[in-house]
Structure formats: structure tokens, C-alpha cells
Design a protein around this motif. Sequence first.
Motif, mmCIF file in Angstrom:
data_model
loop_
_atom_site.group_PDB
_atom_site.id
_atom_site.type_symbol
_atom_site.label_atom_id
_atom_site.label_comp_id
_atom_site.label_asym_id
_atom_site.label_seq_id
_atom_site.Cartn_x
_atom_site.Cartn_y
_atom_site.Cartn_z
ATOM 1 N N GLY A 11 0.801 -1.221 0.000
ATOM 2 C CA GLY A 11 0.000 0.000 0.000
ATOM 3 C C GLY A 11 0.837 1.277 0.000
ATOM 4 N N ASP A 91 -5.932 -1.137 -2.169
ATOM 5 C CA ASP A 91 -4.785 -1.146 -3.071
ATOM 6 C C ASP A 91 -4.904 -2.203 -4.162
ATOM 7 O OD1 ASP A 91 -3.636 0.913 -1.622
ATOM 8 O OD2 ASP A 91 -2.863 -0.506 -0.153
ATOM 9 N N HIS A 265 4.682 -7.313 -3.120
ATOM 10 C CA HIS A 265 3.959 -6.523 -2.109
ATOM 11 C C HIS A 265 4.946 -6.011 -1.051
ATOM 12 C CE1 HIS A 265 0.954 -5.658 1.136
ATOM 13 N NE2 HIS A 265 0.116 -5.464 0.144
HETATM 14 MN MN MN Z 1 -1.722 -4.274 0.815
#
Ligand code: MN
Length: 299
Positions: A11, A91, A265
Motif C-alpha cells: 500500500g 490497493d 507486495h
Molecule cells: Mn496491501
Amino acid sequence: MLLRVLGTAAGGGVPQWNCACPGCAGARRHPARRRLHDGLAVRSAHAGDWFLANATPDIAEQLESHPGLRPDAGRERTPVVRVVLTDAELDHTLGLFRLREASRIDIWCTPPVHRALTARLSLGEVLSPYTTLNWHELPLTGTASPADIGGLHLGAVPLSAKRPRYAADEPAHPAWSVALSIHDPATAKTALYAPALAAWSDRLTDAVAESDCVLIDGTFLTDDEPRRTGFSRRTASAMGHLPIDGPHGTARRLRGSGRQILYTHLNNSNPLVDPDDPAHERLAGLGLGVAADRTVVHL
Ligand code: MN
Ligand code: MLT
Ligand code: ZN
């Protein structure tokens, strides 16, 4: 199959607009270190049409960043877009709003994710003047036959009941967050995409063993990283992300697996966002890699 890596960040991306941590500052100094939100575009070895795994806030730039995904003059200007979701996190879903020029968006997700997007984000209501949404339930592996998307067989491995913060009061469900298992019958190869791993399970061990390439949660390198860097007062595992290192880390589970393992990620606090950090070499020694934006994996 062809996996186009659209982004590899957690994010906020790297750099994140409101952050000046060493990882974000490094990415501002060295544009090659920039990472967009994690997502994939996937297609089978020979069929032409791709689908997206997650639709991030960066989706338009991400499609533009791969020459093979750009529109060409001879093609439909308002295509049908196909999106498979691992969860309902902002996200991974805000990009659906940016895809409103599509003539139709086909979406595969689990029932709680469908509910969050429709009842909480009002996706269907907001997008109805622009495009048509066509919802499909994403089948769980082993319990139903897989979804056929452009000749690829897709199933979901339930990972956790972690809900997005905007849907925190929704009921618990084991498939709020899932891993996608993507099988290409033409090449007999399988990819596994698990960007948010809150806990390890026997089912996941089996899914890794059945896969040739695994893109997996690399949000944090160590469990205390969010606290040490001032990112959060919680540990990585308390935030729903098993760290890479440590006794409960994913490296112990994945090392020597003989599979192609790529962490994705990545949060901007993760030392791995610096390509010169020694952790890269240490992980490589265990047979573990870090995914990079804009790469293509052929399986
Ligand atoms: Mn995330
Ligand atoms: C996560 O990966 O944990 C979420 O995307 C965090 C959030 O945005 O709340
Ligand atoms: Zn930062």
C-alpha cells in the motif's frame, strides 16, 4: 503462460507520497527503485486475451508500462476487461474505478470480497452509468471445478479472514484473502499469487508444491520492522503479513523448494527496496528472489 508483473509494492507504493523514509528517499533519487502497487497481467501461452490479477490505483500506468498491454489501432477501443481479485483491499481494487472506459468488466472474487465491493464501496452503483460489471464467484481449489479464464484454470486457496479496514465490521469468512492458483493446461505449468499472507497452512504448503512459480507476500523482512521503522505499533504478523525472516517467517517455509519464488507486495520500510541491501544475496543463497516491476515470467 505469460505473467506480466505490473507492480510489486505494498500500500502506498515506493515512494509513497507522504513518506520520506530511507526506502522512499532512495526511490526518489534512483527512479529504477520505484515500485507500483502489486498486480499481474496474465495470459495463456497461446491464447491472446489477458486478465488482471488485482486492479491497483496505478492500473492505467501499469497497462501503459507493458508494450504488450497497450491498445493498438486495429483493436476495440472499449474492450472487455477481466479482473481476478485476491482480496478487497483498496490497493487491489481502486483500479476498478479507473477501468470505467471498458465496455464491460468481468470480475472474479470470493463472496465476502463481492459484498465488500458492492455493499461498502458501492462499486456497482457508482460504475453503472459508465460500464457493466459482470460478477463471477472465484471457486476454491479442491472444492469446485476451476474457473476457465482465457484457457487458464483458476482457483483460490483461502488464506485468512483479514478484512479491509473499511469493512472491519463485516462478518468473518475464511476467504476474505486468498491465493490465486493459475494453471495453464497447454503447458501443464502453475503459478501461485499470494500477496497478503497472514498465516501459513497445510493447504498453502500443498499449493506451493503444486506450483512452478510462486509470487508471495514480502511486505516486511522482519516481524519487528513496522515498529522499528515507526510505520506501525504492531508487528508484521499482527498486521496480517508473515515476515520473510525469523522463526515464523516465510523464508524457512520456502527455501530449497525447487520452485521459482519471488517476493512481492514490498512495503517501503522493507530493506529489500534497496537493491544493494545484503539481504538480497542472503535470500538468493536460499533460492529466494524478489520480483521486479515490468518483468515477464514465461511458464
Ligand atoms: Mn496491501
Ligand atoms: C495490507 O496489505 O495489509 C493492506 O493493504 C493495508 C491497508 O491498506 O489497510
Ligand atoms: Zn517510505
